[in-house]
Design an enzyme around this catalytic site. Structure first.
Site: not given
Length: 458
Positions: A13, A132, A187, A190-191, A194
């Site tokens: 993708a 990221s 991660k 982190h998200n 965010e």
């Protein structure tokens, strides 16, 4: 192909294609594979157009695996959950003892730990690596968070050091995080941060637009200015870009046509679940998740807005003139302070009344929400001014009222026909190609915001 490639990548993708091209551009020949073979051909064609990069495509998993030098390293970039297990099953049939699989997707860290143990039984090494930076980051330099087998990390440390974003005075934005699922865990957090960051920016936009009456041109100028100061960040930068993009299918700016219904892939929810599991307060992240849930109730909010407007309760309650420059400065300071709190959270990770609720549902068994029951709606309208005065007094007095404030935010989100979720969805499409729906036509759309913003600046 006479010479073996250095590494392989399965899952082509947008993120997978871009990361493969990044690796090849840094001088590492790479084999690529995708179950849908047209994606393989597309990636190889892109590699030719973008500088004759050493990308070699394969239509079957066996020849793909056999094309990689030993010990083989294969990065997977596929959807979390069952597709990861299926890809592992497909690849492991041809991998040999000492070879390594790296999951570069957003995966629940406990799944990574389960897979690492299963792979160890087959003599294979396993890494879970957070990636990221979205599609642009994958192509030009992402932040990488590998965790799991240290031996596996050492196999590809030289590749990751060159592929990662290069930060002035700090070096490559990659480090071995630790054992097990630690890379995916970092991660995930982190998200989650965010999620909070994007929601806070959306709220700043909402206040400036709805109260300050700033135009999109003014908003672009404000956010661009903020990105030169203490709020300097990727999200502030792309937000400024978004406000400058005109609609290519109609009049006006594209951000105003993006449906205010924010999607998600699960990492924010996982962060909140983990915070609860660890007894760590994460109210900003929780509020951002709730905001996405509420944005999904678009049809209900449209009807709720009608109920409250019929009671003389419009979308914006106060239309008093404001000192625009002072408001901009106040919102900037508020956004900065709120962001600090959000980052801190991520880094730490009634008998009579119940009878009345029952009666409300007895009146309408299909009641979507208690707020739109006529009796309760009237009571909230009658009391909301006092409610706001108390919350304002508490805030100005430095007294924490998270429950009251969160409840008020829930009410204000639910009763509004349109939320600033359109900006969040535009941001998601900008950096992750997640697509968006439009308010004026059916379908799913993707805009190359980065290219358009780059053209408008040149």
């Amino acid at each position: 192909m006479a010479t073996k490639t250095r590494i392989g990548l399965a899952g082509l993708a947008v993120m997978g294609q871009n990361l493969a091209l990044n690796i090849a551009e840094k001088g590492f020949p790479i084999s690529v594979y995708n179950r849908t073979t047209s994606k393989v051909d597309e990636t190889v064609e892109r590699a030719k157009k973008e500088g004759n990069l050493p990308v070699y495509g394969f239509h079957d998993p066996e020849s793909f695996v056999q094309s990689i030098q030993k010990p083989r390293v294969v990065i997977m970039l596929v959807k979390a959950g069952a597709p990861v297990d299926q890809t592992i099953k497909t690849l492991s049939a041809y991998l040999e003892k000492g070879d390594c699989i790296i999951d570069g997707g957003n995966e629940w860290y406990e799944n990574t730990e389960r897979r690492e143990k299963a792979m160890a039984e087959l003599g294979l090494l396993y890494l879970g690596m957070g990636v990221s930076g979205g599609e642009e980051g994958a192509r030009n330099g992402p932040s990488l968070m590998p965790g799991g087998s240290f031996e596996a990390y050492k196999y590809i440390e030289d590749i990751l050091l060159k592929v990662a974003a290069q930060v002035p005075n700090s070096g490559p934005c990659v480090t071995y995080v630790g054992k097990g699922g630690s890379g995916n865990f970092v991660k995930m957090i982190h998200n989650g941060i965010e999620y909070g960051d994007m929601q806070l920016i959306a709220e700043a936009y909402d206040v400036l637009k709805s109260v300050g009456k700033l135009s999109n041109e003014e908003l672009q100028s404000v956010f661009a200015e903020w990105n030169r100061g203490e709020l300097l960040s990727f999200l502030i930068e792309i937000t400024a870009d978004i406000f400058g993009i005109k609609d290519d299918k109609g009049d006006g700016h594209l951000v105003d046509k993006v449906l205010d219904k924010t999607g998600m892939k699960g990492t924010g929810k996982w962060t909140v679940q983990q915070a609860a599991e660890l007894s760590v307060a994460a109210p900003t992240i929780e509020a951002s998740l709730d905001a996405r849930f509420l944005s999904g109730l678009k049809e209900e909010r449209v009807e709720a807005a009608k109920v409250f407007k019929s009671g003389g309760f419009g979308d914006v309650l106060s239309d008093q003139p404001v000192d625009k420059q002072k408001l901009i400065d106040d919102v900037r300071k508020a956004l900065y302070a709120a962001k600090i709190c959000s980052y801190a959270q991520g880094m730490n990770l009634i008998p009579i009344f119940l009878d009345r609720i029952k009666k409300a549902y007895d009146r309408n068994a299909n009641l979507a929400n208690l707020l739109v029951d006529p009796e309760f709606a009237k009571e909230i309208i009658d009391r909301q001014s006092a409610w706001r005065r108390v919350v304002c007094l508490a805030i100005n007095s430095g007294i924490s009222t998270p429950g009251m404030s969160a409840s008020l935010a829930y009410f204000d989100s639910y009763r509004r026909e349109r939320l600033p979720a359109n900006l969040v969805q535009a941001q998601r499409d900008y950096f992750g190609a997640h697509t968006y729906e439009r308010t004026d036509m059916e379908g799913s759309f993707h805009t190359e915001w980065f290219k358009l913003a780059k053209q408008s600046r040149s």
